[in-house]
Design a protein around this motif. Structure first.
Motif, PDB file in Angstrom:
ATOM      1  N   MET A  88       0.828  -1.204   0.000  1.00 15.99           N
ATOM      2  CA  MET A  88       0.000   0.000   0.000  1.00 15.99           C
ATOM      3  C   MET A  88       0.866   1.259   0.000  1.00 15.99           C
ATOM      4  SD  MET A  88      -3.170  -1.286   2.369  1.00 15.99           S
ATOM      5  CE  MET A  88      -4.256   0.118   2.078  1.00 15.99           C
ATOM      6  N   VAL A  89       2.014   1.209   0.683  1.00 15.54           N
ATOM      7  CA  VAL A  89       2.939   2.344   0.650  1.00 15.54           C
ATOM      8  C   VAL A  89       3.541   2.485  -0.747  1.00 15.54           C
ATOM      9  CG1 VAL A  89       5.157   3.216   1.517  1.00 15.54           C
ATOM     10  CG2 VAL A  89       3.435   2.355   3.121  1.00 15.54           C
ATOM     11  N   ALA A  90       3.958   1.360  -1.354  1.00 18.89           N
ATOM     12  CA  ALA A  90       4.525   1.414  -2.704  1.00 18.89           C
ATOM     13  C   ALA A  90       3.506   1.988  -3.690  1.00 18.89           C
ATOM     14  CB  ALA A  90       4.973   0.025  -3.146  1.00 18.89           C
ATOM     15  N   ARG A  91       2.272   1.534  -3.592  1.00 18.64           N
ATOM     16  CA  ARG A  91       1.226   1.996  -4.503  1.00 18.64           C
ATOM     17  C   ARG A  91       0.839   3.450  -4.234  1.00 18.64           C
ATOM     18  NH1 ARG A  91      -1.962  -1.633  -7.265  1.00 18.64           N
ATOM     19  NH2 ARG A  91      -1.078  -3.720  -7.330  1.00 18.64           N
ATOM     20  N   CYS A  92       1.087   3.907  -3.032  1.00 19.63           N
ATOM     21  CA  CYS A  92       0.743   5.281  -2.653  1.00 19.63           C
ATOM     22  C   CYS A  92       1.493   6.284  -3.540  1.00 19.63           C
ATOM     23  CB  CYS A  92       1.102   5.487  -1.188  1.00 19.63           C
ATOM     24  SG  CYS A  92       0.332   6.916  -0.429  1.00 19.63           S
ATOM     25  N   GLY A  93       2.646   5.899  -4.027  1.00 20.94           N
ATOM     26  CA  GLY A  93       3.420   6.780  -4.889  1.00 20.94           C
ATOM     27  C   GLY A  93       2.953   6.807  -6.322  1.00 20.94           C
ATOM     28  N   GLY A  94       1.964   5.991  -6.647  1.00 14.99           N
ATOM     29  CA  GLY A  94       1.472   5.939  -8.015  1.00 14.99           C
ATOM     30  C   GLY A  94       2.499   5.303  -8.950  1.00 14.99           C
ATOM     31  N   GLU A  95       2.181   5.279 -10.218  1.00 15.16           N
ATOM     32  CA  GLU A  95       3.043   4.626 -11.212  1.00 15.16           C
ATOM     33  C   GLU A  95       4.440   5.245 -11.254  1.00 15.16           C
ATOM     34  OE1 GLU A  95       2.875   3.315 -15.916  1.00 15.16           O
ATOM     35  OE2 GLU A  95       1.126   4.246 -14.976  1.00 15.16           O
ATOM     36  N   MET A  96       4.511   6.552 -11.051  1.00 16.62           N
ATOM     37  CA  MET A  96       5.792   7.246 -11.171  1.00 16.62           C
ATOM     38  C   MET A  96       6.791   6.806 -10.089  1.00 16.62           C
ATOM     39  SD  MET A  96       6.459  11.348 -11.275  1.00 16.62           S
ATOM     40  CE  MET A  96       6.397  11.662  -9.530  1.00 16.62           C
ATOM     41  N   ARG A  97       6.299   6.562  -8.865  1.00 12.23           N
ATOM     42  CA  ARG A  97       7.207   6.246  -7.763  1.00 12.23           C
ATOM     43  C   ARG A  97       7.197   4.769  -7.365  1.00 12.23           C
ATOM     44  NH1 ARG A  97       5.265  11.440  -5.209  1.00 12.23           N
ATOM     45  NH2 ARG A  97       7.014  12.880  -5.357  1.00 12.23           N
ATOM     46  N   TYR A  98       6.282   3.994  -7.922  1.00 16.80           N
ATOM     47  CA  TYR A  98       6.076   2.617  -7.453  1.00 16.80           C
ATOM     48  C   TYR A  98       7.375   1.802  -7.402  1.00 16.80           C
ATOM     49  CZ  TYR A  98       4.423  -2.150  -7.078  1.00 16.80           C
ATOM     50  OH  TYR A  98       4.240  -3.453  -6.664  1.00 16.80           O
ATOM     51  N   LEU A 130       8.161   8.624   3.113  1.00 19.04           N
ATOM     52  CA  LEU A 130       8.587  10.023   3.219  1.00 19.04           C
ATOM     53  C   LEU A 130       9.890  10.253   2.461  1.00 19.04           C
ATOM     54  CD1 LEU A 130       7.785  10.625   7.001  1.00 19.04           C
ATOM     55  CD2 LEU A 130       6.616  11.687   5.047  1.00 19.04           C
ATOM     56  N   SER A 131      10.818   9.309   2.565  1.00 15.24           N
ATOM     57  CA  SER A 131      12.098   9.469   1.861  1.00 15.24           C
ATOM     58  C   SER A 131      11.933   9.352   0.352  1.00 15.24           C
ATOM     59  CB  SER A 131      13.145   8.477   2.385  1.00 15.24           C
ATOM     60  OG  SER A 131      12.769   7.164   2.077  1.00 15.24           O
ATOM     61  N   ALA A 132      10.801   8.772  -0.091  1.00 15.59           N
ATOM     62  CA  ALA A 132      10.508   8.678  -1.533  1.00 15.59           C
ATOM     63  C   ALA A 132       9.751   9.907  -2.038  1.00 15.59           C
ATOM     64  CB  ALA A 132       9.704   7.417  -1.818  1.00 15.59           C
ATOM     65  N   GLY A 133       9.486  10.866  -1.129  1.00 16.47           N
ATOM     66  CA  GLY A 133       8.846  12.101  -1.559  1.00 16.47           C
ATOM     67  C   GLY A 133       7.365  12.211  -1.256  1.00 16.47           C
ATOM     68  N   LEU A 134       6.807  11.215  -0.583  1.00 16.55           N
ATOM     69  CA  LEU A 134       5.397  11.304  -0.204  1.00 16.55           C
ATOM     70  C   LEU A 134       5.277  12.131   1.076  1.00 16.55           C
ATOM     71  CD1 LEU A 134       4.438   7.561  -0.788  1.00 16.55           C
ATOM     72  CD2 LEU A 134       4.083   9.483  -2.342  1.00 16.55           C
ATOM     73  N   ASP A 135       4.098  12.676   1.326  1.00 17.85           N
ATOM     74  CA  ASP A 135       3.918  13.422   2.570  1.00 17.85           C
ATOM     75  C   ASP A 135       3.101  12.590   3.566  1.00 17.85           C
ATOM     76  OD1 ASP A 135       0.994  14.101   2.374  1.00 17.85           O
ATOM     77  OD2 ASP A 135       1.681  15.145   0.580  1.00 17.85           O
ATOM     78  N   GLN A 136       3.129  13.022   4.821  1.00 10.84           N
ATOM     79  CA  GLN A 136       2.495  12.278   5.913  1.00 10.84           C
ATOM     80  C   GLN A 136       0.999  12.075   5.671  1.00 10.84           C
ATOM     81  OE1 GLN A 136       4.476  11.195   8.688  1.00 10.84           O
ATOM     82  NE2 GLN A 136       2.719   9.876   8.940  1.00 10.84           N
ATOM     83  N   ALA A 137       0.307  13.112   5.229  1.00  9.52           N
ATOM     84  CA  ALA A 137      -1.141  13.010   5.018  1.00  9.52           C
ATOM     85  C   ALA A 137      -1.469  11.986   3.933  1.00  9.52           C
ATOM     86  CB  ALA A 137      -1.718  14.374   4.651  1.00  9.52           C
ATOM     87  N   THR A 138      -0.696  11.983   2.867  1.00 10.78           N
ATOM     88  CA  THR A 138      -0.924  11.030   1.776  1.00 10.78           C
ATOM     89  C   THR A 138      -0.671   9.607   2.253  1.00 10.78           C
ATOM     90  OG1 THR A 138      -0.295  12.706   0.148  1.00 10.78           O
ATOM     91  CG2 THR A 138      -0.244  10.416  -0.575  1.00 10.78           C
ATOM     92  N   LEU A 139       0.414   9.410   2.994  1.00 16.65           N
ATOM     93  CA  LEU A 139       0.722   8.078   3.523  1.00 16.65           C
ATOM     94  C   LEU A 139      -0.374   7.591   4.466  1.00 16.65           C
ATOM     95  CD1 LEU A 139       4.535   8.522   4.084  1.00 16.65           C
ATOM     96  CD2 LEU A 139       3.484   6.755   2.664  1.00 16.65           C
ATOM     97  N   ASP A 140      -0.833   8.475   5.353  1.00 15.44           N
ATOM     98  CA  ASP A 140      -1.899   8.092   6.278  1.00 15.44           C
ATOM     99  C   ASP A 140      -3.156   7.686   5.511  1.00 15.44           C
ATOM    100  OD1 ASP A 140      -0.312   8.547   8.512  1.00 15.44           O
ATOM    101  OD2 ASP A 140      -1.105  10.567   8.872  1.00 15.44           O
ATOM    102  N   ALA A 141      -3.499   8.465   4.483  1.00 15.38           N
ATOM    103  CA  ALA A 141      -4.686   8.151   3.685  1.00 15.38           C
ATOM    104  C   ALA A 141      -4.536   6.798   2.986  1.00 15.38           C
ATOM    105  CB  ALA A 141      -4.937   9.258   2.664  1.00 15.38           C
ATOM    106  N   CYS A 142      -3.364   6.542   2.438  1.00 13.82           N
ATOM    107  CA  CYS A 142      -3.132   5.272   1.744  1.00 13.82           C
ATOM    108  C   CYS A 142      -3.213   4.092   2.704  1.00 13.82           C
ATOM    109  CB  CYS A 142      -1.773   5.288   1.058  1.00 13.82           C
ATOM    110  SG  CYS A 142      -1.700   6.373  -0.389  1.00 13.82           S
ATOM    111  N   LEU A 143      -2.562   4.201   3.845  1.00 13.11           N
ATOM    112  CA  LEU A 143      -2.528   3.090   4.801  1.00 13.11           C
ATOM    113  C   LEU A 143      -3.877   2.852   5.480  1.00 13.11           C
ATOM    114  CD1 LEU A 143       1.018   3.643   6.304  1.00 13.11           C
ATOM    115  CD2 LEU A 143       0.223   1.589   5.120  1.00 13.11           C
ATOM    116  N   ASN A 144      -4.734   3.862   5.498  1.00 11.65           N
ATOM    117  CA  ASN A 144      -6.047   3.716   6.140  1.00 11.65           C
ATOM    118  C   ASN A 144      -7.164   3.437   5.144  1.00 11.65           C
ATOM    119  OD1 ASN A 144      -5.303   4.103   8.889  1.00 11.65           O
ATOM    120  ND2 ASN A 144      -4.929   6.255   8.412  1.00 11.65           N
ATOM    121  N   ASP A 145      -6.814   3.193   3.887  1.00 14.83           N
ATOM    122  CA  ASP A 145      -7.818   2.968   2.849  1.00 14.83           C
ATOM    123  C   ASP A 145      -8.258   1.497   2.868  1.00 14.83           C
ATOM    124  OD1 ASP A 145      -9.350   2.737   0.546  1.00 14.83           O
ATOM    125  OD2 ASP A 145      -8.022   3.996  -0.660  1.00 14.83           O
ATOM    126  N   GLN A 146      -9.282   1.222   3.672  1.00 19.00           N
ATOM    127  CA  GLN A 146      -9.762  -0.157   3.858  1.00 19.00           C
ATOM    128  C   GLN A 146     -10.300  -0.748   2.552  1.00 19.00           C
ATOM    129  OE1 GLN A 146      -9.348  -1.965   6.626  1.00 19.00           O
ATOM    130  NE2 GLN A 146     -10.273  -3.747   5.660  1.00 19.00           N
TER     131      GLN A 146
END
Length: 196
Positions: A88-98, A130-146
Motif C-alpha cells: 500500500m505504501v509502494a502503490r501510494c506513490g502511483g506509477e511514477m514512484r512505485y 517520506l524518503s521517496a517524496g510522499l507526505d504524511q497526510a498522503t501516507l496516512d490516507a493510503c494506509l487507512n484505505d480499507q
C-alpha cells in the motif's frame, strides 16, 4: 496558499485512492511490445524475494527491460499484513514512484519487516514513503484505505488461484512457471525465448 495546496494534495490522494480501489491492477516496466513477458509474484516480506531483487533485478532491468527485450510485471503477494501494508505504501506513490519505493522496500526489508511490533513496522514504512517524496497526510490516507486493502487482497487471491502460485518468488517467463532462481538461470531462459 498552504490550505489550497493541502486541499489539492487531498483531492489528488482521494482520486488516486479511488482509482486504485476500483481496479488495483499490477505495475509493469518495459515495452508492452517486448518479445519476452516476465511476471514475478513476490511478497515484500519474503526474504527469498528480497534476495532475488538484490541479486537479479538490477541486471534484469539494465540488460533486458531497459533495452526493450522484456516487459516485466510485478504481482504482489500478501502472506501477512506487513506485506500488504508495504504494498500500500509502494502503490501510494502511483506509477511514477512505485518501482522506486519497491526497491527501497526490498533493500531495507530486514529493517522494517523485523520491527518488534505493528506500530514500529508502520512507522518504518512511513519513513520509506517520506524518503521517496510522499507526505504524511498522503501516507496516512493510503494506509487507512480499507476499501483499497480489500480490493488488493481480492485481486491477489484471484491471481494466485488463476496461476496456481503457492509460494514466492514465482516467476513466469512467457507463461512458463518457474520457482526461485539465480540470475544466470533467468538469463538463460530469457535468451532461449529471444532466440525463438
Amino acid at each position: 496558499m498552504i490550505a489550497l495546496a493541502a486541499a489539492a494534495t487531498a483531492a489528488l490522494s482521494s482520486a488516486l485512492a479511488q482509482e486504485a480501489t476500483e481496479a488495483p491492477g499490477d505495475f509493469s516496466l518495459g515495452s508492452p511490445d517486448a518479445p519476452v513477458k516476465i511476471v514475478e509474484y513476490a511478497s515484500y516480506t519474503c526474504p527469498h524475494c528480497a534476495d532475488f531483487h538484490k541479486a537479479a533485478f538490477k541486471s534484469l532491468k539494465s540488460e533486458y527491460i531497459d533495452t526493450g527485450k522484456v516487459h516485466f510485471t510485478l504481482r504482489e503477494v500478501y502472506f501477512d499484513r506487513y506485506g500488504l501494508w508495504a504494498a500500500m505504501v509502494a502503490r501510494c506513490g502511483g506509477e511514477m514512484r512505485y518501482f522506486g519505493i519497491h526497491d527501497m522496500l526490498f533493500d531495507q526489508q530486514q529493517d522494517w519487516a523485523a520491527a518488534p511490533d505493528p506500530t514500529a513496522v508502520v512507522n518504518k514504512l512511513k519513513t520509506i514513503g517520506l524518503s521517496a517524496g510522499l507526505d504524511q497526510a498522503t501516507l496516512d490516507a493510503c494506509l487507512n484505505d480499507q476499501a483499497k486493502a480489500e480490493a488488493l487482497i481480492k485481486q491477489f487471491e484471484a491471481n494466485m488461484a488463476a496461476d496456481g502460485v503457492t509460494g514466492t518468488p514465482t516467476i513466469f517467463v512467457n507463461g512458463a512457471k518457474h520457482s526461485n532462481m539465480g540470475y544466470a538461470e533467468l538469463k538463460a531462459l530469457i535468451d532461449a525465448e529471444l532466440a525463438k
